[in-house]
Write a protein that holds these residues in place. Structure first.
Motif, PDB file in Angstrom:
ATOM      1  N   PHE A  38       0.963  -1.250   0.137  1.00 28.36           N
ATOM      2  CA  PHE A  38      -0.039  -0.102  -0.110  1.00 28.36           C
ATOM      3  C   PHE A  38       0.809   1.434   0.143  1.00 28.36           C
ATOM      4  O   PHE A  38       1.587   1.562   0.943  1.00 28.36           O
ATOM      5  CB  PHE A  38      -0.834  -0.061   1.118  1.00 28.36           C
ATOM      6  CG  PHE A  38      -1.876   0.950   0.956  1.00 28.36           C
ATOM      7  CD1 PHE A  38      -3.142   0.655   0.358  1.00 28.36           C
ATOM      8  CD2 PHE A  38      -1.887   2.173   1.853  1.00 28.36           C
ATOM      9  CE1 PHE A  38      -4.339   1.598   0.439  1.00 28.36           C
ATOM     10  CE2 PHE A  38      -2.857   3.168   1.647  1.00 28.36           C
ATOM     11  CZ  PHE A  38      -4.006   2.739   0.952  1.00 28.36           C
ATOM     12  N   ARG A  39       0.711   2.162  -0.956  1.00 29.56           N
ATOM     13  CA  ARG A  39       1.482   3.128  -1.212  1.00 29.56           C
ATOM     14  C   ARG A  39       0.946   4.441  -0.116  1.00 29.56           C
ATOM     15  O   ARG A  39      -0.250   4.481  -0.153  1.00 29.56           O
ATOM     16  CB  ARG A  39       1.617   3.708  -2.611  1.00 29.56           C
ATOM     17  CG  ARG A  39       2.699   3.055  -3.500  1.00 29.56           C
ATOM     18  CD  ARG A  39       2.517   1.641  -3.666  1.00 29.56           C
ATOM     19  NE  ARG A  39       3.067   1.165  -4.754  1.00 29.56           N
ATOM     20  CZ  ARG A  39       3.230  -0.063  -5.467  1.00 29.56           C
ATOM     21  NH1 ARG A  39       2.687  -0.970  -4.632  1.00 29.56           N
ATOM     22  NH2 ARG A  39       3.978  -0.318  -6.259  1.00 29.56           N
ATOM     23  N   ILE A  40       1.914   5.301   0.125  1.00 25.04           N
ATOM     24  CA  ILE A  40       1.509   6.549   1.146  1.00 25.04           C
ATOM     25  C   ILE A  40       2.148   7.468   0.323  1.00 25.04           C
ATOM     26  O   ILE A  40       3.094   8.099   0.575  1.00 25.04           O
ATOM     27  CB  ILE A  40       2.136   6.408   2.502  1.00 25.04           C
ATOM     28  CG1 ILE A  40       1.626   4.969   3.094  1.00 25.04           C
ATOM     29  CG2 ILE A  40       1.649   7.415   3.387  1.00 25.04           C
ATOM     30  CD1 ILE A  40       2.211   4.840   4.357  1.00 25.04           C
ATOM     31  N   PRO A  41       1.353   8.358  -0.535  1.00 23.44           N
ATOM     32  CA  PRO A  41       1.766   9.448  -1.287  1.00 23.44           C
ATOM     33  C   PRO A  41       1.637  10.726  -0.544  1.00 23.44           C
ATOM     34  O   PRO A  41       2.019  11.736  -1.299  1.00 23.44           O
ATOM     35  CB  PRO A  41       1.081   9.067  -2.663  1.00 23.44           C
ATOM     36  CG  PRO A  41      -0.145   8.686  -2.148  1.00 23.44           C
ATOM     37  CD  PRO A  41       0.092   7.688  -1.163  1.00 23.44           C
ATOM     38  N   VAL A  42       0.990  10.737   0.341  1.00 18.98           N
ATOM     39  CA  VAL A  42       0.866  12.344   1.143  1.00 18.98           C
ATOM     40  C   VAL A  42       1.499  12.270   2.172  1.00 18.98           C
ATOM     41  O   VAL A  42       2.522  11.384   2.499  1.00 18.98           O
ATOM     42  CB  VAL A  42      -0.821  11.990   1.652  1.00 18.98           C
ATOM     43  CG1 VAL A  42      -1.766  12.167   0.322  1.00 18.98           C
ATOM     44  CG2 VAL A  42      -1.287  10.866   2.560  1.00 18.98           C
ATOM     45  N   SER A  43       1.426  13.289   2.659  1.00 21.79           N
ATOM     46  CA  SER A  43       2.478  13.980   4.001  1.00 21.79           C
ATOM     47  C   SER A  43       1.988  12.994   5.244  1.00 21.79           C
ATOM     48  O   SER A  43       0.783  12.611   5.466  1.00 21.79           O
ATOM     49  CB  SER A  43       2.182  15.376   4.438  1.00 21.79           C
ATOM     50  OG  SER A  43       0.721  15.420   4.819  1.00 21.79           O
ATOM     51  N   ASP A  44       2.851  13.079   6.307  1.00 21.38           N
ATOM     52  CA  ASP A  44       2.599  12.327   7.413  1.00 21.38           C
ATOM     53  C   ASP A  44       1.436  12.793   7.915  1.00 21.38           C
ATOM     54  O   ASP A  44       0.655  12.037   8.449  1.00 21.38           O
ATOM     55  CB  ASP A  44       3.886  12.441   8.356  1.00 21.38           C
ATOM     56  CG  ASP A  44       4.960  11.757   7.924  1.00 21.38           C
ATOM     57  OD1 ASP A  44       4.960  11.001   6.880  1.00 21.38           O
ATOM     58  OD2 ASP A  44       5.984  11.479   8.614  1.00 21.38           O
ATOM     59  N   THR A  45       1.112  13.998   8.154  1.00 21.84           N
ATOM     60  CA  THR A  45      -0.100  14.515   8.803  1.00 21.84           C
ATOM     61  C   THR A  45      -1.325  13.834   8.041  1.00 21.84           C
ATOM     62  O   THR A  45      -2.262  13.587   8.733  1.00 21.84           O
ATOM     63  CB  THR A  45      -0.098  16.096   8.572  1.00 21.84           C
ATOM     64  OG1 THR A  45       0.787  16.680   9.483  1.00 21.84           O
ATOM     65  CG2 THR A  45      -1.495  16.584   9.210  1.00 21.84           C
ATOM     66  N   GLN A  46      -1.456  14.150   6.729  1.00 18.59           N
ATOM     67  CA  GLN A  46      -2.558  13.656   5.912  1.00 18.59           C
ATOM     68  C   GLN A  46      -2.760  12.000   6.202  1.00 18.59           C
ATOM     69  O   GLN A  46      -3.663  11.498   6.297  1.00 18.59           O
ATOM     70  CB  GLN A  46      -2.304  13.972   4.529  1.00 18.59           C
ATOM     71  CG  GLN A  46      -2.643  15.097   4.376  1.00 18.59           C
ATOM     72  CD  GLN A  46      -3.940  15.931   4.713  1.00 18.59           C
ATOM     73  OE1 GLN A  46      -4.805  15.096   4.772  1.00 18.59           O
ATOM     74  NE2 GLN A  46      -3.961  17.232   5.237  1.00 18.59           N
ATOM     75  N   ALA A  47      -1.504  11.324   6.107  1.00 22.38           N
ATOM     76  CA  ALA A  47      -1.323   9.898   6.292  1.00 22.38           C
ATOM     77  C   ALA A  47      -2.034   9.662   7.640  1.00 22.38           C
ATOM     78  O   ALA A  47      -3.117   8.626   7.815  1.00 22.38           O
ATOM     79  CB  ALA A  47       0.126   9.234   6.279  1.00 22.38           C
TER      80      ALA A  47
END
Length: 427
Positions: A374-383
Motif C-alpha cells: 500500500f503506497r503512502i503518497p501524502v504527507s505524514d499529517t495527511q497519512a
C-alpha cells in the motif's frame, strides 16, 4: 509484522495465477512453488512483499481477463483510502464506481487503485444523480455519522409513508446511501460506522437507519459490533450493517474471529536487519542503514513533558485522561484521525533512556491491516488522518467472506427466474 502467513498469500495468488506465473514473479522455479503449495517445504516469509505485490497489481483478476470475469460488481461510497474495497476485492469483486470528497484521500486512493476505463471516481456524492451510478451487486459505504434530524417525525409516520427516509434522513449522508439503494436495488450492501451510532440520540438515530433499510427499502438487515483486535493489535470497535435484497440464512456466527490476535510487536519496524526495503518508502520512515526508525518520530522533550504533566493533572482529579504507552506485547488504543497532533493515544515505548515515539505512517498502515504494498503518497499529517479514519481491512475481508455466498445465491436465483420468465415470453 506478518498480517497473513506466506502460505495463505500463496493460496490467494493460486486462485488467480498459475504456478508458472507466480514463479516468474517471485524469481523462483516452478518446482519450488509446487513444493511450497504442497507443504513439502515452507514458503519463506521474505516472499510476503512479492506475493502481496502480485495480488495488489492483479486488479483482482488475471492479467488479460475481461472485467466481466469478476465474481461480482460493487461500488465504494465514502471510500476514504479504500479499506473496505480492498477487503471485497480479495474475494473477487470488481469496483465499478467510487465516491470520495477529500482531495488528499483521493490522491492515496488513485495511487493504490488505478482507475480503469470503465470505473468512475467522483467527489461529493450528495449532488450526484442516483440514476447515473452504475449497476452493481453490492454497495459499500463507510458513511460519516452526521446528526440525524428526526424531531417531529414519529415512528408511525416514518413507517407509514412511502419513501419516508426522505423525511427522516434528509440532510444526512446516510440519505445518499438510501437514495442510491432505492434507485439501483443492489443484491446486498455493507455499511460501517462508529460503535456510538447505536446510542446516538438515545438510539433514535439507529432506529431511523433500521426503519429506512428494512421497512422503507425492504432489505433483510443484520448488524454487529466487531473489534479489530481480532486481526490487528488495535482495540477498534465498529458497527457493521449488512443487508440483502431477499431472504437469506446469513449469520454473524459464521465469522472467524481469532480469540488471540497479534500484538504490537508484529507491526513495528524491525531493528534486527529484517525490515523489508520497500521501494515506495525508501528510508522515509525507517533508516535501513542504521536499522532504526527515523528520529523525527520520537517525541520532543517539550511535548513529552507536556503529556506527562497533562496525565498527572487528570490522575490527581480522578480522571482517566492521559497518554497510552504501548509495548511490543500490547494491543493499542484506537488510532484516531488526530494522531498527528501529539500521538498521545499510542506512544511506542523505547526504553527508560529514550523518550517514546509515535507510530510511523507505515506502522499505522499495518495497524489497520493494509499490506506493505500500500503506497503512502501524502504527507505524514495527511497519512495519520487517513489511517485514523480508515477501517481495519481484515475485518472487511472476513465480513465479505461470509456475505458473498448469500449474494451469489440471490444473484443465481434471480438469473434463473429471469431466464424462466424470458422463456415464457417466447413459448
Amino acid at each position: 509484522m506478518t498480517l497473513a502467513a506466506p502460505l495463505d498469500l500463496l493460496r490467494q495468488a493460486r486462485a488467480r495465477f498459475t504456478q508458472r506465473e507466480i514463479a516468474a514473479h517471485v524469481g523462483k522455479d516452478i518446482k519450488t512453488v509446487r513444493r511450497w503449495e504442497k507443504g513439502e517445504t515452507p514458503c519463506p516469509s521474505m516472499l510476503e512483499p512479492a506475493l502481496r505485490d502480485l495480488l495488489h497489481s492483479s486488479g483482482r483478476t488475471k492479467a488479460g481477463s475481461a472485467p466481466g470475469d469478476a465474481q461480482f460488481r460493487f461500488i465504494d461510497l465514502f471510500a476514504g483510502i479504500g479499506g473496505i474495497r480492498m477487503g471485497f476485492e480479495a474475494h473477487g469483486g470488481d469496483c465499478v464506481f467510487t465516491s470520495e470528497w477529500n482531495d488528499f484521500s483521493t490522491k492515496t486512493y488513485r495511487e493504490n487503485y488505478p482507475a480503469g476505463s470503465d470505473h468512475a471516481l467522483i467527489g461529493d456524492i450528495v449532488s450526484f444523480p442516483a440514476e447515473d451510478v452504475p449497476s452493481h451487486d453490492v454497495l459499500l459505504g463507510g458513511f460519516p455519522c452526521q446528526p440525524f434530524s428526526i424531531a417531529g417525525v414519529s415512528k408511525k409516520n416514518a413507517l407509514g409513508r412511502p419513501h419516508g427516509f426522505e423525511c427522516t434522513t434528509q440532510g444526512t449522508l446516510f440519505f445518499d446511501v438510501a437514495r442510491i439503494i432505492a434507485a439501483k436495488r443492489p443484491a446486498a450492501f455493507l455499511l460501517e460506522n462508529v460503535k456510538n451510532l447505536l446510542s446516538h440520540d438515545k438510539g433514535r438515530t439507529f432506529d431511523v437507519i433500521l426503519q429506512t433499510l428494512r421497512d422503507e427499502l425492504g432489505y433483510e438487515v443484520h448488524y454487529r459490533v466487531v473489534d479489530g483486535q481480532h486481526f490487528t493489535p488495535q482495540h477498534r470497535e465498529r458497527i457493521i450493517i449488512v443487508g440483502f435484497r431477499g431472504k437469506t440464512s446469513f449469520s454473524w456466527d459464521d465469522l472467524r474471529l481469532p480469540e488471540s490476535g497479534p500484538r504490537l510487536g508484529s507491526i513495528l519496524h524491525r531493528t534486527d536487519g529484517s525490515e523489508p526495503v520497500l521501494p515506495w518508502d525508501h528510508d522515509r520512515f525507517f533508516d535501513h542503514t542504521s536499522k532504526r526508525v527515523q528520529p523525527k518520530y520520537t517525541l520532543t522533550p517539550n511535548l513529552w513533558t507536556y503529556l506527562q504533566n497533562y496525565a498527572a493533572k487528570h490522575r490527581a482529579a480522578g480522571n482517566g485522561f492521559g497518554f497510552g504507552m504501548a509495548y511490543p506485547d500490547s494491543v493499542t488504543r484506537t488510532l484516531s484521525a488526530r494522531y498527528h497532533k501529539d500521538g498521545s493515544e499510542i506512544l511506542v515505548y523505547q526504553g527508560e533512556q529514550l523518550r517514546p515515539r509515535r507510530l510511523t505512517p507505515r506502522e499505522c498502515a499495518r495497524l489497520m491491516g493494509f499490506p506493505d504494498t500500500f503506497r503512502i503518497p501524502v504527507s505524514d499529517t495527511q497519512a495519520y488522518r487517513q489511517f485514523g479514519n480508515s477501517v481495519v481491512m481484515p475485518v472487511m475481508r472476513e465480513v465479505a467472506r461470509i456475505m458473498l455466498p448469500h449474494v451469489q445465491t440471490l444473484l443465481a436465483v434471480e438469473t434463473h427466474n429471469g431466464s424462466k420468465q424470458a422463456l415464457s415470453l417466447y413459448s
